[in-house]
Design an enzyme around this catalytic site. Structure first.
Site, PDB file in Angstrom:
ATOM      1  N   LYS A 149      -2.649  -2.237  -2.985  1.00  0.00           N
ATOM      2  CA  LYS A 149      -3.676  -1.349  -2.422  1.00  0.00           C
ATOM      3  C   LYS A 149      -3.304   0.090  -2.735  1.00  0.00           C
ATOM      4  O   LYS A 149      -2.586   0.746  -1.971  1.00  0.00           O
ATOM      5  CB  LYS A 149      -3.791  -1.577  -0.911  1.00  0.00           C
ATOM      6  CG  LYS A 149      -4.788  -0.656  -0.215  1.00  0.00           C
ATOM      7  CD  LYS A 149      -5.189  -1.195   1.151  1.00  0.00           C
ATOM      8  CE  LYS A 149      -6.071  -0.208   1.889  1.00  0.00           C
ATOM      9  NZ  LYS A 149      -6.694  -0.814   3.075  1.00  0.00           N
ATOM     10  N   GLU A 174       0.812  -1.219   0.000  1.00  0.00           N
ATOM     11  CA  GLU A 174       0.000   0.000   0.000  1.00  0.00           C
ATOM     12  C   GLU A 174       0.846   1.269   0.000  1.00  0.00           C
ATOM     13  O   GLU A 174       1.173   1.813   1.064  1.00  0.00           O
ATOM     14  CB  GLU A 174      -0.953   0.014   1.215  1.00  0.00           C
ATOM     15  CG  GLU A 174      -1.849   1.247   1.246  1.00  0.00           C
ATOM     16  CD  GLU A 174      -2.805   1.316   2.441  1.00  0.00           C
ATOM     17  OE1 GLU A 174      -2.672   0.500   3.370  1.00  0.00           O
ATOM     18  OE2 GLU A 174      -3.673   2.196   2.434  1.00  0.00           O
ATOM     19  N   GLY A 224      -9.480   6.520   1.407  1.00  0.00           N
ATOM     20  CA  GLY A 224      -8.667   7.732   1.494  1.00  0.00           C
ATOM     21  C   GLY A 224      -9.365   9.021   1.882  1.00  0.00           C
ATOM     22  O   GLY A 224      -8.806  10.089   1.684  1.00  0.00           O
TER      23      GLY A 224
END
Ligand code: 13P
Length: 342
Positions: A222, A177, A265
């Protein structure tokens, strides 16, 4: 018998399902609980997460894996059942956040490097024994007028590659990620700038993964979506976000990676769902494209719960609805009317 990394990665991105990111660190979950005037204690954190994992319909149909904070991996439900067993019973894969957080890079007031490699090999053995079959490490890249620096991109992607190698050695699938931030005090950038930085970060990331000898078929990426910064004032349509994001991924992510699971996010629940659905509806892609949402999967449930036992059923309904909407989005089949119908 040890499961193959490739099979775990495929299970984590099964059709119409995605990952529940419930791995808020003790500091982050406190912030979430503060927003509903609920004290964060070992028991309240347990109650909240147990409520999510006991949402049978959501867990069985729309959740392929759950990312846990270390405390939760070893925690038991109120009746003594290990929380990991609830997750497994629902057919989902338990996972564990293994990084130790993003720390300021010396000389910078903005940029961070994520720490946690020391002792990780030994920790992974413990996590595997406790039932974890995948892990997560989050790096954070902030866009400002003069960042990200090459130093920040290089240090974070290199650490992610070293983490991924240790995971694969331990029989654990790494979620890689490298998050390019869309929110926060500096988020004044355009969607074009987000594209440019995300492409740079992902190209560097896969070069680092190659150098570290990572089996790409045994990992999950990710990433962030390509969106304008939250404070930019720029508006991008759902179709524009889908187009920029898919183009960025096609230019950077090898087709041998089985699945890509986005972070939300800071996007609102419905927007995160709409973006994912548009990508799956509009484009043919070599990888499964799904969700690994924290806030966008949990927000409605948290609000419905308010820290009260009498609200558990309502909160589970809210979570189930959000999970179902995202399950549809993972197949490109979500429609806005479905939100109102519920
Ligand atoms: P959000 O979906 O809330 O961004 O969290 C996902 C996550 O796990 C970040 O590491």
């Amino acid at each position: 018998m040890t499961e193959r990394l490739e099979d775990i990665a495929i299970a984590m991105t099964a059709e119409g399902q995605g990952i529940l990111a419930a791995d808020e660190s003790t500091g982050t979950i406190k912030k979430r609980f503060d927003s509903i005037n609920t004290e964060s204690t070992e028991d309240s954190r347990r109650d909240y997460r147990e409520m999510l994992f006991r949402s049978d319909e959501a867990m069985k149909n729309y959740i392929s894996g759950v990312i846990l904070f270390e405390e939760t991996l070893f925690q038991k439900a109120a009746d003594g059942t290990p929380l990991v067993d609830l997750i497994k019973a629902a057919g989902a894969v338990p996972g564990i956040k293994v990084d130790k957080g993003a720390k300021l890079i010396p000389g910078s007031e903005v940029e961070t490097v994520t720490e946690g490699l020391d002792g990780l090999r030994e920790r992974l053995v413990k996590y595997y024994e406790a039932g974890a079959r995948f892990a997560k490490w989050r790096a954070v890249i902030a866009i400002t007028e003069d960042t990200p620096s090459w130093n920040c991109v290089k240090a974070n992607t290199h650490a992610l590659a070293r983490y991924a190698a240790l995971c694969q050695e331990a029989g654990i699938v790494p979620i890689v990620e490298p998050e390019v931030l869309m929110d926060g005090p500096h988020s004044h950038h355009s969607i074009e700038r987000c594209y440019e930085v995300t492409e740079w970060v992902l190209k560097t990331q896969f070069s680092e993964l190659y150098d570290a000898g990572i089996n790409l078929e045994g990992m999950v990426l990710k990433p962030n979506m390509v969106v304008p910064g939250q404070k930019s004032g720029q508006k991008a349509s759902v179709e524009e976000v889908a187009e920029w994001t898919v183009r960025c991924l096609k230019n950077t992510v090898p087709s041998s990676v089985p699945g890509i699971a986005f972070l939300s996010g800071g996007q609102s629940d419905e927007v995160a769902t709409a973006h994912l659905s548009a990508m799956n509806a509009m484009y043919d892609m070599p990888w499964r494209l799904t969700y690994s949402y924290g806030r966008a999967l949990q927000h409605a449930a948290l609000m419905a719960w308010q820290g009260k036992a009498e609200n558990v059923a309502a909160a589970q309904r809210a979570f189930t609805h959000r999970a179902r909407m995202n399950g549809l989005a993972a197949q490109g089949a979500w429609k806005r009317e479905m939100e109102d119908a519920a």
